[in-house]
Design a protein around this motif. Structure first.
Motif, PDB file in Angstrom:
ATOM      1  N   GLY A  23     -25.059 -10.242  12.696  1.00  0.00           N
ATOM      2  CA  GLY A  23     -25.729 -11.519  12.557  1.00  0.00           C
ATOM      3  C   GLY A  23     -27.031 -11.541  13.329  1.00  0.00           C
ATOM      4  O   GLY A  23     -27.434 -10.546  13.919  1.00  0.00           O
ATOM      5  N   VAL A  26     -29.944 -17.181  16.674  1.00  0.00           N
ATOM      6  CA  VAL A  26     -30.806 -18.310  16.308  1.00  0.00           C
ATOM      7  C   VAL A  26     -31.088 -19.220  17.504  1.00  0.00           C
ATOM      8  O   VAL A  26     -31.993 -20.047  17.442  1.00  0.00           O
ATOM      9  N   VAL A  36     -26.162 -18.656  20.017  1.00  0.00           N
ATOM     10  CA  VAL A  36     -25.745 -19.149  18.712  1.00  0.00           C
ATOM     11  C   VAL A  36     -26.169 -18.077  17.713  1.00  0.00           C
ATOM     12  O   VAL A  36     -27.349 -17.706  17.647  1.00  0.00           O
ATOM     13  N   VAL A  37     -25.188 -17.561  16.964  1.00  0.00           N
ATOM     14  CA  VAL A  37     -25.438 -16.455  16.035  1.00  0.00           C
ATOM     15  C   VAL A  37     -25.134 -16.913  14.618  1.00  0.00           C
ATOM     16  O   VAL A  37     -24.095 -17.520  14.361  1.00  0.00           O
ATOM     17  N   ARG A  38     -26.075 -16.629  13.690  1.00  0.00           N
ATOM     18  CA  ARG A  38     -25.831 -16.843  12.261  1.00  0.00           C
ATOM     19  C   ARG A  38     -25.416 -15.492  11.686  1.00  0.00           C
ATOM     20  O   ARG A  38     -26.206 -14.557  11.622  1.00  0.00           O
ATOM     21  N   HIS A  43     -22.075 -18.051   8.294  1.00  0.00           N
ATOM     22  CA  HIS A  43     -21.347 -18.786   9.332  1.00  0.00           C
ATOM     23  C   HIS A  43     -22.119 -18.739  10.647  1.00  0.00           C
ATOM     24  O   HIS A  43     -22.671 -17.701  11.002  1.00  0.00           O
ATOM     25  N   GLU A  44     -22.188 -19.873  11.366  1.00  0.00           N
ATOM     26  CA  GLU A  44     -22.807 -19.903  12.688  1.00  0.00           C
ATOM     27  C   GLU A  44     -21.746 -20.135  13.739  1.00  0.00           C
ATOM     28  O   GLU A  44     -20.815 -20.913  13.532  1.00  0.00           O
ATOM     29  N   SER A  45     -21.892 -19.456  14.880  1.00  0.00           N
ATOM     30  CA  SER A  45     -20.896 -19.558  15.930  1.00  0.00           C
ATOM     31  C   SER A  45     -21.538 -19.323  17.285  1.00  0.00           C
ATOM     32  O   SER A  45     -22.545 -18.613  17.398  1.00  0.00           O
TER      33      SER A  45
END
Length: 60
Positions: A23, A26, A36-38, A43-45
């Motif tokens: 990912g 972001v 925060v990773v897309r 999906h973002e987490s």
């Protein structure tokens, strides 16, 4: 582990048969995470860096 917005991350599978996840960062909420990773599937987490995470620096 330091990452900046735009860097790619790879989270390596921890068990046999588990695929790696990739990912893009972001948002960086601190100098050493969390991030925060897309992920590639959209999906973002919120991700806390650990030994199974690799950062690939952005060239831009």
């Amino acid at each position: 582990m330091h990452a900046e917005v735009g860097d790619k991350v790879v989270i390596h599978g921890r068990t046999v048969g588990t695929a790696d996840r990739g990912g893009t960062v972001v948002e960086a909420r601190g100098t050493e995470g969390p991030y925060v990773v897309r992920f590639d599937d959209g999906h973002e987490s919120l991700v806390y860096p650990g030994p199974d995470l690799t950062v690939v620096r952005s060239t831009a």
